[in-house]
Write a protein that holds these residues in place. Structure first.
Motif, PDB file in Angstrom:
ATOM      1  N   ARG A 174      20.099  21.606 -30.912  1.00  0.00           N
ATOM      2  CA  ARG A 174      19.845  23.049 -30.870  1.00  0.00           C
ATOM      3  C   ARG A 174      18.599  23.368 -30.051  1.00  0.00           C
ATOM      4  NH1 ARG A 174      21.109  23.216 -36.541  1.00  0.00           N
ATOM      5  NH2 ARG A 174      18.901  23.358 -37.020  1.00  0.00           N
TER       6      ARG A 174
ATOM      7  N   LEU B 281      15.105  33.704 -35.078  1.00  0.00           N
ATOM      8  CA  LEU B 281      16.319  32.911 -34.881  1.00  0.00           C
ATOM      9  C   LEU B 281      16.074  31.452 -35.229  1.00  0.00           C
ATOM     10  CD1 LEU B 281      18.141  34.159 -31.679  1.00  0.00           C
ATOM     11  CD2 LEU B 281      18.361  34.878 -34.030  1.00  0.00           C
TER      12      LEU B 281
ATOM     13  N   GLU C 261      19.594  19.217 -34.969  1.00  0.00           N
ATOM     14  CA  GLU C 261      18.420  20.056 -34.760  1.00  0.00           C
ATOM     15  C   GLU C 261      17.875  19.874 -33.338  1.00  0.00           C
ATOM     16  OE1 GLU C 261      15.140  19.615 -37.682  1.00  0.00           O
ATOM     17  OE2 GLU C 261      16.376  20.974 -38.868  1.00  0.00           O
TER      18      GLU C 261
ATOM     19  N   TYR D 220      29.217  20.692 -30.347  1.00  0.00           N
ATOM     20  CA  TYR D 220      28.318  21.485 -31.171  1.00  0.00           C
ATOM     21  C   TYR D 220      27.357  22.269 -30.293  1.00  0.00           C
ATOM     22  CZ  TYR D 220      24.816  22.851 -34.522  1.00  0.00           C
ATOM     23  OH  TYR D 220      23.945  23.593 -35.267  1.00  0.00           O
TER      24      TYR D 220
ATOM     25  N   LEU E 151      27.840  24.381 -37.601  1.00  0.00           N
ATOM     26  CA  LEU E 151      27.227  23.158 -38.106  1.00  0.00           C
ATOM     27  C   LEU E 151      28.119  22.515 -39.171  1.00  0.00           C
ATOM     28  CD1 LEU E 151      24.800  21.331 -37.773  1.00  0.00           C
ATOM     29  CD2 LEU E 151      23.726  22.495 -39.686  1.00  0.00           C
TER      30      LEU E 151
ATOM     31  N   PRO F  77      18.826  22.639 -47.423  1.00  0.00           N
ATOM     32  CA  PRO F  77      17.388  22.675 -47.139  1.00  0.00           C
ATOM     33  C   PRO F  77      16.845  24.094 -47.332  1.00  0.00           C
ATOM     34  CG  PRO F  77      18.641  21.826 -45.254  1.00  0.00           C
ATOM     35  CD  PRO F  77      19.620  22.405 -46.211  1.00  0.00           C
TER      36      PRO F  77
ATOM     37  N   MET G 152      19.796  27.630 -42.200  1.00  0.00           N
ATOM     38  CA  MET G 152      20.977  28.495 -42.123  1.00  0.00           C
ATOM     39  C   MET G 152      21.773  28.551 -43.424  1.00  0.00           C
ATOM     40  SD  MET G 152      23.367  26.349 -39.575  1.00  0.00           S
ATOM     41  CE  MET G 152      22.315  25.859 -38.254  1.00  0.00           C
TER      42      MET G 152
ATOM     43  N   PHE H  21      24.969  36.000 -36.193  1.00  0.00           N
ATOM     44  CA  PHE H  21      24.495  34.728 -35.639  1.00  0.00           C
ATOM     45  C   PHE H  21      24.450  33.660 -36.728  1.00  0.00           C
ATOM     46  CE2 PHE H  21      20.787  31.972 -34.711  1.00  0.00           C
ATOM     47  CZ  PHE H  21      21.279  31.350 -33.585  1.00  0.00           C
TER      48      PHE H  21
ATOM     49  N   HIS I 199      27.097  26.229 -30.361  1.00  0.00           N
ATOM     50  CA  HIS I 199      25.852  26.873 -30.756  1.00  0.00           C
ATOM     51  C   HIS I 199      25.301  27.743 -29.630  1.00  0.00           C
ATOM     52  CE1 HIS I 199      22.472  27.481 -33.340  1.00  0.00           C
ATOM     53  NE2 HIS I 199      21.669  27.283 -32.318  1.00  0.00           N
TER      54      HIS I 199
ATOM     55  N   GLU J 172      18.122  29.249 -37.856  1.00  0.00           N
ATOM     56  CA  GLU J 172      18.739  27.967 -37.514  1.00  0.00           C
ATOM     57  C   GLU J 172      18.309  26.884 -38.494  1.00  0.00           C
ATOM     58  OE1 GLU J 172      17.652  26.867 -33.578  1.00  0.00           O
ATOM     59  OE2 GLU J 172      19.150  28.142 -32.624  1.00  0.00           O
ATOM     60  N   LYS J 173      17.029  26.890 -38.810  1.00  0.00           N
ATOM     61  CA  LYS J 173      16.491  25.806 -39.616  1.00  0.00           C
ATOM     62  C   LYS J 173      17.025  25.849 -41.042  1.00  0.00           C
ATOM     63  CE  LYS J 173      12.289  23.261 -40.005  1.00  0.00           C
ATOM     64  NZ  LYS J 173      10.863  23.358 -40.252  1.00  0.00           N
TER      65      LYS J 173
ATOM     66  N   CYS K  30      26.422  30.193 -36.883  1.00  0.00           N
ATOM     67  CA  CYS K  30      25.644  28.954 -36.981  1.00  0.00           C
ATOM     68  C   CYS K  30      26.178  28.055 -38.081  1.00  0.00           C
ATOM     69  CB  CYS K  30      24.204  29.274 -37.376  1.00  0.00           C
ATOM     70  SG  CYS K  30      23.113  29.472 -36.026  1.00  0.00           S
TER      71      CYS K  30
END
Lengths: 201, 252
Positions: free
Chosen positions: A94, B127, A91, A122, B162, B195, B134, B154, A126, B131-132, B158
């Motif tokens: 990112r 976005l 996180e 990564y 990850l 999450p 995903m 996207f 990203h 991301e948080k 992502c």
């Protein structure tokens, strides 16, 4: 005690300053992995023991069954901790793409030192996802991070910026400590990289 | 909130620029106007000033910023805003060429910058939410349906990135049955490592019209709250969710 290593790993992350990276704790990380491996082999041997005694592993509630359960729970707890550690670091990685810049060389060396090779990969992957989104959407999202109060701001150069960068149709000379009155959008990337600071008041 | 309220209408040409969006929006707002019969005069003015695309964008941006989960994508609005930004950019260039007073030009420029900030920030907040959450975003059909096409691309990338990162740094070192990104182990029946946004969190909201909300979900005790136009409530997001999506309640 089983599961403690993972807990320490998460504590190690949480003790750092919010939004900032510490060096990857590979010693503790590997120890946690090692513990998972131990749990797994002990679990296997208990299951084999039960099978040899002719007991059905899933239906018997004897000491060995609860033994395997403890190992299993310890293992998934450690797994969650390991994942949480990597996830939380990811996180921050990112966020770097947003706050500092999309290219790896743009990151200051002191941040790069703290990233593992995998985290650097990564970051690159990203960033390229972000870049392709911005390309398709036709809009650059990495500028204008704060609400603009004034289209022009006063800045002082604090880092080394190479000569001869063109802004608009004019060549510039950003000598260190010189002050300039620039368009906010032009200055923002330099401020993000710590090469300029905004003068307020 | 002075920052975003300044709307300079110095010449007729700008009104022209925005009139397109305005006329579209006027139609949209009418039903609400009729519903709230009272005080037509001031309501009329308010609704007019709150129907320019900039105002709508501001509302979408505020809602998106305050909501814990991703909201439906305002595709048409974003496209209109982009078009208008381009137009104004062109206008400003013309002004400069025609030698208009630099002060006036800089006012236009500032206004443009603010609108651009709104648009960028709106897309950026979305976005960041993608991301948080995903894995959740792609797993839940509801969340996925709210994304624009580009956001879907996207999100997919992502997740792939990850997941690859997880696999290479952690999962490859674990045993076969513990290698899933989404599950704790093979015996987990559901995906228990994803999450999700907290929909129970509290948000500050203001109603645009008279709304009745049930404070609890079905099965819990029954208590109804009535929100009148302009009322400000501190309320559980989950409860107000429907009203927010239908535009009856705004987040602030």
């Amino acid at each position: 005690m089983y599961g403690r290593k993972g807990y320490q790993l998460v504590k190690d992350f949480a003790s750092g300053e919010k939004g900032q990276l510490k060096p990857f704790n590979s010693k503790l990380f590997d120890e946690t992995i090692e513990e998972c491996e131990q749990n797994h082999s002990l679990m296997q041997s208990l299951m084999i023991k039960m099978q040899q005694e002719g007991l059905d592993v899933s239906n018997n509630r004897n000491a060995d069954y609860y033994g395997t359960l403890v190992h299993h729970l310890s293992l998934i707890r450690n797994k969650r901790c390991l994942m949480a550690y990597v996830h939380n670091r990811a996180e921050i990685v990112r966020d770097l793409a947003w706050t500092v810049g999309l290219l790896l060389p743009q990151l200051p060396p002191e941040i790069q030192e703290k990233l593992t090779t995998l985290e650097k990969d990564y970051f690159k992957n990203h960033s390229s996802a972000l870049k392709s989104y911005m390309g398709k959407a036709g809009i650059d999202l990495n500028v204008d991070m704060v609400p603009p109060k004034d289209p022009y701001i006063k800045v002082r150069v604090v880092g080394d910026i190479e000569q001869g960068i063109m802004m608009g149709d004019k060549a510039t000379n950003f000598a260190r400590h010189s002050m300039h009155f620039l368009k906010r959008t032009d200055a923002e990337p330099y401020i993000a990289r710590g090469q300029m600071e905004e003068l307020t008041g | 909130m002075f920052l975003f309220t300044a709307r300079f209408s110095l010449t007729a040409s700008e009104t022209e620029t925005f009139s397109d969006g305005l006329s579209v929006e006027r139609k949209r707002v009418k039903p609400i106007l009729m519903a709230s019969n009272s005080d037509m005069g001031s309501a009329d003015f308010e609704s007019l000033s709150s129907t320019s695309d900039v105002e709508l964008l501001k509302r979408a941006w505020r809602n998106e910023k305050a909501a814990p989960e991703i909201l439906p994508y305002e595709g048409d609005l974003v496209e209109r805003a982009k078009g208008q930004i381009e137009l104004v950019e062109g206008n400003i260039e013309d002004y400069v060429e025609n030698g208009m007073d630099p002060l006036v030009v800089s006012l236009y420029q500032m206004d443009l910058d603010r609108t651009q900030f709104l648009l960028r920030s709106y897309l950026r907040v979305r976005l960041l939410k993608i991301e948080k959450f995903m894995f959740h975003t792609l797993k839940s059909e509801e969340a996925e349906s709210r994304l624009s096409e580009q956001e879907k691309v996207f999100a997919t990338k992502c997740v792939a990135d990850l997941a690859k990162h997880f696999e290479e740094s952690v999962l490859i070192k674990l045993r076969e049955s513990y290698r899933s990104v989404l599950k704790q182990s093979l015996i987990s029946e559901e995906d228990d490592m994803v999450p999700e946004p907290h929909l129970d969190t509290f948000v500050v909201s203001r109603s645009n019209s008279h709304v009745t909300l049930n404070l609890y979900e079905e099965g819990e005790s029954h208590q109804i709250v009535e929100m009148y136009r302009g009322d400000v409530y501190f309320i559980r997001y989950k409860v107000a969710k429907g009203a927010i999506e239908s535009g009856k309640v705004d987040l602030i």
